[in-house]
Design an enzyme around this catalytic site. Structure first.
Site, PDB file in Angstrom:
ATOM      1  N   SER A 128       0.834  -1.211   0.000  1.00 55.75           N
ATOM      2  CA  SER A 128       0.000   0.000   0.000  1.00 55.75           C
ATOM      3  C   SER A 128       0.868   1.259   0.000  1.00 55.75           C
ATOM      4  CB  SER A 128      -0.880  -0.010   1.255  1.00 55.75           C
ATOM      5  OG  SER A 128      -1.418   1.270   1.492  1.00 55.75           O
ATOM      6  N   TYR A 166      -1.703   5.543  -4.574  1.00 54.89           N
ATOM      7  CA  TYR A 166      -2.604   6.683  -4.416  1.00 54.89           C
ATOM      8  C   TYR A 166      -1.773   7.885  -4.827  1.00 54.89           C
ATOM      9  CZ  TYR A 166      -5.765   4.113  -1.174  1.00 54.89           C
ATOM     10  OH  TYR A 166      -6.643   3.248  -0.595  1.00 54.89           O
ATOM     11  N   THR A 214      -5.638   2.264  -7.454  1.00 58.52           N
ATOM     12  CA  THR A 214      -6.944   2.117  -6.796  1.00 58.52           C
ATOM     13  C   THR A 214      -7.835   3.285  -7.198  1.00 58.52           C
ATOM     14  OG1 THR A 214      -5.856   1.003  -4.964  1.00 58.52           O
ATOM     15  CG2 THR A 214      -8.059   1.861  -4.535  1.00 58.52           C
ATOM     16  N   LYS A 250      -7.705  -1.285  -9.645  1.00 57.99           N
ATOM     17  CA  LYS A 250      -8.388  -1.917  -8.493  1.00 57.99           C
ATOM     18  C   LYS A 250      -9.577  -1.049  -8.072  1.00 57.99           C
ATOM     19  CE  LYS A 250      -7.361  -3.373  -3.700  1.00 57.99           C
ATOM     20  NZ  LYS A 250      -7.954  -2.367  -2.831  1.00 57.99           N
ATOM     21  N   HIS A 268     -13.123  -2.333  -2.013  1.00 51.36           N
ATOM     22  CA  HIS A 268     -12.201  -1.878  -0.980  1.00 51.36           C
ATOM     23  C   HIS A 268     -12.541  -2.536   0.379  1.00 51.36           C
ATOM     24  CE1 HIS A 268      -9.180   1.564  -0.891  1.00 51.36           C
ATOM     25  NE2 HIS A 268      -9.116   1.124   0.353  1.00 51.36           N
TER      26      HIS A 268
HETATM   27  C1  LIG Z   1      -6.996  -2.246   7.169  1.00 50.70           C
HETATM   28  C2  LIG Z   1      -7.139  -2.144   5.684  1.00 50.70           C
HETATM   29  C3  LIG Z   1      -6.395  -1.211   4.981  1.00 50.70           C
HETATM   30  C4  LIG Z   1      -6.507  -1.112   3.594  1.00 50.70           C
HETATM   31  N1  LIG Z   1      -5.714  -0.242   2.907  1.00 50.70           N
HETATM   32  C5  LIG Z   1      -5.784  -0.201   1.559  1.00 50.70           C
HETATM   33  C6  LIG Z   1      -4.918   0.664   0.836  1.00 50.70           C
HETATM   34  O1  LIG Z   1      -4.086   1.350   1.405  1.00 50.70           O
HETATM   35  N2  LIG Z   1      -5.056   0.692  -0.507  1.00 50.70           N
HETATM   36  C7  LIG Z   1      -5.968  -0.096  -1.183  1.00 50.70           C
HETATM   37  O2  LIG Z   1      -6.052  -0.043  -2.396  1.00 50.70           O
HETATM   38  N3  LIG Z   1      -6.779  -0.925  -0.511  1.00 50.70           N
HETATM   39  C8  LIG Z   1      -6.703  -1.004   0.836  1.00 50.70           C
HETATM   40  N4  LIG Z   1      -7.521  -1.854   1.526  1.00 50.70           N
HETATM   41  C9  LIG Z   1      -8.469  -2.694   0.794  1.00 50.70           C
HETATM   42  C10 LIG Z   1      -7.833  -4.064   0.455  1.00 50.70           C
HETATM   43  O3  LIG Z   1      -6.787  -3.919  -0.455  1.00 50.70           O
HETATM   44  C11 LIG Z   1      -8.858  -5.035  -0.116  1.00 50.70           C
HETATM   45  O4  LIG Z   1      -9.527  -4.414  -1.178  1.00 50.70           O
HETATM   46  C12 LIG Z   1      -9.867  -5.477   0.931  1.00 50.70           C
HETATM   47  O5  LIG Z   1      -9.256  -5.654   2.169  1.00 50.70           O
HETATM   48  C13 LIG Z   1     -10.529  -6.781   0.498  1.00 50.70           C
HETATM   49  O6  LIG Z   1     -11.512  -7.162   1.418  1.00 50.70           O
HETATM   50  P1  LIG Z   1     -11.248  -8.203   2.613  1.00 50.70           P
HETATM   51  O7  LIG Z   1     -10.543  -7.436   3.669  1.00 50.70           O
HETATM   52  O8  LIG Z   1     -12.603  -8.637   2.975  1.00 50.70           O
HETATM   53  O9  LIG Z   1     -10.379  -9.312   2.054  1.00 50.70           O
HETATM   54  C14 LIG Z   1      -7.408  -1.958   2.913  1.00 50.70           C
HETATM   55  C15 LIG Z   1      -8.144  -2.907   3.617  1.00 50.70           C
HETATM   56  C16 LIG Z   1      -8.012  -3.009   4.991  1.00 50.70           C
HETATM   57  C17 LIG Z   1      -8.811  -4.051   5.726  1.00 50.70           C
END
Ligand SMILES: Cc1cc2nc3c(=O)[nH]c(=O)nc-3n(C[C@H](O)[C@H](O)[C@H](O)COP(=O)(O)O)c2cc1C
Length: 431
Positions: A152, A175, A201, A299, A323
């Site tokens: 990330s 980002y 994203t 994404k 997300h």
């Molecule tokens: C704590 C947390 C932080 C996240 N940070 C980002 C991020 O910085 N950038 C991003 O594109 N997605 C981020 N996501 C989304 C994840 O990449 C992913 O899309 C999502 O966790 C998928 O769902 P799941 O947690 O049910 O597997 C984050 C998700 C979580 C849980």
């Protein structure tokens, strides 16, 4: 005066109590990158831990409420968050029984990389708050398991260290934080460090309304002064082992990879505002493509229209994603959006999916419906939070066993055999 408000920690660093809990010390080593037999790693190795759901309470026990809820929570009423997991129940299997399967091959190819497993680790911001090993530990575990890790933008570790830590492919999630100059700089660094793909994203025009974070004072805890933090501190003091590890790791760290030229790494203040000015448009994507010139994953696609647009703009892959239910609430579960996207793309680009993946059966269902592979977010973050690298290793092992067992029970020897004939979906999904 300075002496009164500072205290020395084990390796000679100094916690500056006047500024909150920034710790002045040289770049801390990411501790606990190799699994050692701590109490936490014994807990995740317990034979009673048989599913991802068993790791969630271990993460909850180790983390302050604010950090656990940041990991676990979603936006608004968390409708999409719940639906992301529940929706897998709507799809049932049609297995091929009485088939001899001496071998089961879990290998797949994503963006031209051979992966040993059909799941990758999704970008999870602030992983270093969950455990000091953070992004380096997760990337290392992914590499060892033969799969890819996506770093990330919101990382506490330098991208060069994350790449060096993994023996597998590592992608960088972008980002546009800090403006175009900062983004240009990080793209160049990612190229030089050997990152294999950029993940852009597109669902973060502003940060989603994560109500739990507001109630817990997440913003005050990570960016406020000491007086703003005081009302929210009891939850942190209840977790001494987390707090000790956090302080030894250097406390609140800036975003190591968001470097505005001439200003150094961006501090963690006002992330919501920084994200609001970091929205990516299709025009930005063209600019990013010119700079990067390698594979790009878009994404955050949920409709056939956006999927077609991503293909037209040259995406090498797309991830059907909401997300993890953390952005716009009440959008459909990712799995529910998958058939529309598959139909729109017509095989012109690789399709990944993320959201709600907690079991091997979830992975198999997504592949049956047309995903090449899936990304796991919270599943591995629970393991990371529970026990660092050892926790992520455990998650990867559980999911690997799970998907292999599922394929055997389905009567499929390879992932190519995992297709739509093996599932039954509600009638309106096929339309
Ligand atoms: C704590 C947390 C932080 C996240 N940070 C980002 C991020 O910085 N950038 C991003 O594109 N997605 C981020 N996501 C989304 C994840 O990449 C992913 O899309 C999502 O966790 C998928 O769902 P799941 O947690 O049910 O597997 C984050 C998700 C979580 C849980």
């Amino acid at each position: 005066m300075q002496r009164i408000f500072s205290t020395t920690v084990l390796d000679g660093g100094t916690i500056d109590l006047t500024s909150g809990w920034n710790v002045k010390q040289p770049e801390a080593n990411a501790t606990d990158l190799e699994p050692s037999m701590t109490r936490a790693s014994r807990a995740v190795a317990s034979p009673r831990v048989v599913s991802i759901a068993d790791l969630r309470p271990l993460a909850r026990r180790r983390l302050p409420k604010a950090v656990f809820d940041y990991l676990d929570g979603g936006a608004d009423g968390e409708v999409t968050l719940r639906e992301n997991c529940r929706v897998y129940e709507d799809v049932t299997f049609r297995p091929r029984h009485a088939v001899a399967l001496p071998q089961c091959d879990l290998r797949t190819r994503v963006l031209g990389f051979d992966l040993a497993l059909p799941f990758l680790l999704a970008p999870v911001g602030y992983s270093r708050l969950m455990h000091p090993g953070g992004e380096v530990a997760a990337a290392r575990a992914a590499g060892k398991a033969g799969t890819a890790y996506i770093l990330s933008t919101l990382s506490g570790h330098r991208l060069e260290d994350v790449k060096a830590g993994s023996s597998g492919p590592v992608f960088y999630q972008l980002y546009l934080m800090g403006g175009r100059a900062a983004s240009e700089a990080v793209i160049e660094r990612a190229k030089a460090a050997g990152f294999s793909a950029l993940v852009v994203t597109i669902d973060t025009a502003v940060s989603g309304m994560r109500e739990r974070d507001f109630r817990n004072g997440m913003k005050e805890l990570i960016s406020g002064n000491i007086f703003a933090k005081i009302p929210f501190l009891p939850q942190v003091l209840e977790c001494p082992s987390w707090l000790w590890a956090f302080l030894l790791d250097g406390g609140i760290r800036p975003l190591a990879n968001v470097v505005v030229p001439g200003q150094g790494p961006m501090p963690l203040v006002d992330i919501t505002a920084a994200l609001a000015s970091a929205a990516v448009t299709w025009a930005d994507l063209r600019w990013i493509r010119e700079l990067w010139r390698g594979p790009i994953v878009v994404k955050g696609v949920l409709t056939g229209d956006d999927a077609r647009r991503a293909v037209d703009e040259g995406a090498a892959a797309i991830s059907v994603s909401n997300h993890g239910g953390r952005q716009l609430d009440s959008v459909p579960a990712s799995l529910r959006a998958l058939p529309e996207v598959v139909a729109a793309v017509k095989g012109q680009t690789e399709i990944l999916l993320d959201g709600g993946i907690r079991r091997g059966t979830d992975i198999a269902k997504a592949i049956c419906l047309g995903a090449r592979a899936v990304l796991c977010g919270r599943a591995y973050a629970y393991g990371l939070a529970a026990a660092g690298r050892a926790g992520v290793d455990r998650v990867l092992a559980l999911l690997r066993q799970d998907i292999e067992r599922t394929l055997r029970l389905l009567g499929a020897a390879t992932l190519e055999e995992v297709d739509s004939t093996l599932v039954r979906v509600p009638a309106d999904w096929r339309r």
